[in-house]
Design an enzyme around this catalytic site. Structure first.
Site, mmCIF file in Angstrom:
data_model
loop_
_atom_site.group_PDB
_atom_site.id
_atom_site.type_symbol
_atom_site.label_atom_id
_atom_site.label_comp_id
_atom_site.label_asym_id
_atom_site.label_seq_id
_atom_site.Cartn_x
_atom_site.Cartn_y
_atom_site.Cartn_z
ATOM 1 C CE1 TYR A 55 -5.617 -8.133 7.791
ATOM 2 C CE2 TYR A 55 -4.559 -7.505 6.025
ATOM 3 C CZ TYR A 55 -4.872 -7.612 7.038
ATOM 4 O OH TYR A 55 -4.197 -6.262 7.735
ATOM 5 N N GLY A 62 -4.276 -6.918 11.098
ATOM 6 C CA GLY A 62 -3.234 -7.047 11.873
ATOM 7 C C GLY A 62 -3.288 -8.068 12.613
ATOM 8 C CG HIS A 85 -4.587 2.508 12.258
ATOM 9 N ND1 HIS A 85 -5.840 2.238 12.756
ATOM 10 C CD2 HIS A 85 -4.088 1.445 10.708
ATOM 11 C CE1 HIS A 85 -5.043 0.633 12.654
ATOM 12 N NE2 HIS A 85 -4.489 0.768 11.678
ATOM 13 C CG ASN A 198 -1.842 -1.711 4.060
ATOM 14 O OD1 ASN A 198 -0.222 -1.748 4.470
ATOM 15 N ND2 ASN A 198 -1.892 -2.623 4.841
ATOM 16 N NE ARG A 287 45.265 17.221 -3.909
ATOM 17 C CZ ARG A 287 46.156 16.595 -2.722
ATOM 18 N NH1 ARG A 287 46.677 15.796 -3.173
ATOM 19 N NH2 ARG A 287 46.904 17.131 -1.493
#
Length: 513
Positions: A55, A62, A85, A198, A287
């Protein structure tokens, strides 16, 4: 200031990231890291030459991960990945964000866990050193698989394409910018396109910058509290140390209370209130200030722990293990970073909210213990700081909206392959707006409190707060008839941004916690 940051196999520090992102420090690749990166690349080259699909090396991405890509098409695969992309839209993000994004990606590439060639890292560092800033857009990242679109807008410039600005902020053709700097565009080899995009680098960079800003702003909140306590003729007893760590041991609360007490030390106004002895206790916004600002501090501490862990991470998919194995993983998911980005937005909104309540109290004649309505010079003719509080309220309202978490949302993408995403980039973007608004809210409180203190004359504030008012008065006039108020607010905001107001207080009491 750090002039040069050396990128090695070990972790970067947050200070080094800020030096490059905000102050333009140069970056060099450590020779040992370069040698290691080159050795790891040999494993990728061997896998690319083999028959087994891997891969990101010899397959698509994807939902197309099962599609094998022949060697003749792999340059085109990497080029197409980056081009497709780089699909962001909307306004440009800030230069410092892009520089942090690029540096943090280069840091992971230098770890040797991504399998890129040294030239890829060196080209990215050359862009940083030449002041070339890719144009990155507001929208496009889902925070998983990392900040894909923003990083792609950076990676495409490495290829000699896309859009970028020069050191002076002018947009110019990318080939021209690279040629002028002597940078040769990169022809991406197997896996390199994926390795460039990535990661969680954008959201991490914005987290680191937000933490640096909030460190100052939470101390500023203590300063504003001290000024307001005097402006409202409040009491200092609730800030005594025996009421904090021994009874409720939250570290941030004790630190905040100690800061306020130190800033009030020696105040004639406080001494006069104690002598008068007319009130038992102050409103919650005074306070309980250490409890709120302290909780913000502790949230910052938690977020910093997450940021440091992420800085020590090598985010990529697939990743190269020490034995040379290349394997898929889910480390690109931004959930750890997204959660704390959202948490900080919640804390920032609440810190702004209590500051706005203190401001409003100074403007209300029924609650301000003797101050004129809206601190006006001639109430009725003058409106004083009435609308400054409106501006605060508008900012706080926006911050409350921005406090709605982004990380609880998820929209599936990539044909349901990426079916749960972090939205960490969006969490980071809204936090940046929230931090800027917090600075404005505190600037208005400081401006208001300084006027209230001046109106208490002849009684004087503490030495630390008098020093702050003195610096403020160099740019902003004291009480008087109404005038154009926006420039005064801007001047107070700049005094917080450049650190001069906080520095004036710390010159008297020493560094605040």
């Amino acid at each position: 200031m750090t002039d040069t940051v050396r990128l090695s196999r070990s972790d970067l520090t947050a200070a080094e990231v800020l030096a490059v992102a905000r102050r333009g420090a140069r970056v060099e690749l450590d020779p040992d890291a370069r040698e290691h990166v080159a050795a790891v690349r040999a494993h990728i080259d061997a896998l690319a030459a083999g028959e087994t699909p891997v891969y990101g090396v010899s397959t698509g991405f994807g939902a197309l991960a099962d599609t094998s890509i022949p060697p003749s098409m792999r340059h085109a695969l990497q080029r197409s990945l980056i081009r497709s992309h780089a699909a962001g839209a909307g306004p440009e993000v800030e230069r410092e964000v892009v520089r942090a994004l690029m540096l943090l990606r280069a840091r992971t590439l230098a770890s040797g866990r991504t399998g890129v060639r040294p030239v890829v890292i060196e080209t990215m560092l050359a862009l940083l050193n030449a002041g070339i800033t890719p144009i990155v857009h507001e929208y496009g990242s889902l925070g998983c698989s990392g900040d894909l679109a923003p990083l792609s807008h950076c990676a495409i410039v490495l290829m000699g394409e896309g859009r970028a600005r020069d050191r002076d902020g002018a947009e110019r053709p990318v080939p021209e910018l690279l040629a002028e700097a002597g940078i040769v565009p990169v022809l991406l080899e197997e896996k390199e396109g994926l390795a460039l995009i990535n990661g969680t680098d954008g959201m991490l960079g914005m987290l680191l910058m937000a933490l640096a800003d909030l460190d100052e702003l939470v101390r500023t909140a203590d300063l504003a509290t001290a000024l307001t306590v005097q402006g409202l003729r409040g009491r200092d007893g609730v800030f005594r140390p025996e009421l904090h760590a021994p009874l409720r041991p939250h570290p941030g609360q004790a630190a905040s209370a100690a800061n306020v007490l130190a800033l009030l030390e020696g105040s004639p106004i406080i001494a006069d209130v104690a002598a008068e002895g007319s009130r038992v206790q102050d409103a919650y916004s005074l306070r309980c200030a250490p409890q709120v600002a302290g909780a913000v501090r502790d949230t910052i501490t938690h977020a910093r722990t997450v940021a440091e862990r992420e800085l020590a991470s090598a985010i990529d998919n697939p990743v190269v293990l020490e034995d040379g194995t290349v394997t898929s993983n889910g480390n690109f998911h931004g959930a750890p970073v997204a959660y704390v980005l959202d948490f900080l937005a919640i804390a920032s909104a609440d810190l702004a909210s209590i500051a706005e309540r203190r401001t409003d109290r100074m403007l209300d004649k029924s609650r301000s213990h003797g101050l004129p309505p809206f601190l006006a010079d001639d109430p009725g003719v003058d409106s004083g700081f009435m609308i400054a509080q409106y501006t605060q309220a508008a900012l706080v309202s926006e911050m409350k909206r921005l406090a709605v978490p982004a990380s609880v949302d998820s929209i599936p993408s990539s044909a349901m392959q990426e079916d749960h995403v972090s939205m960490g980039w969006h969490a980071a973007r809204k936090l940046r707006t929230s931090v800027e608004n917090l600075r404005r809210v505190l600037a208005i409180e400081l401006l208001t409190a300084a006027r209230a203190v001046d109106l208490r004359a002849p009684l004087q504030p503490s030495a630390a707060c008098a020093a702050v008012i003195g610096v403020l008065r160099e740019d902003v006039e004291g009480p008087g008839p109404d005038r154009f108020l926006a420039p005064d607010i801007a001047a107070a905001e700049e005094g917080l941004r450049d650190g001069s107001l906080l520095a004036a207080a710390e010159e008297v009491v020493g560094p605040l916690a």
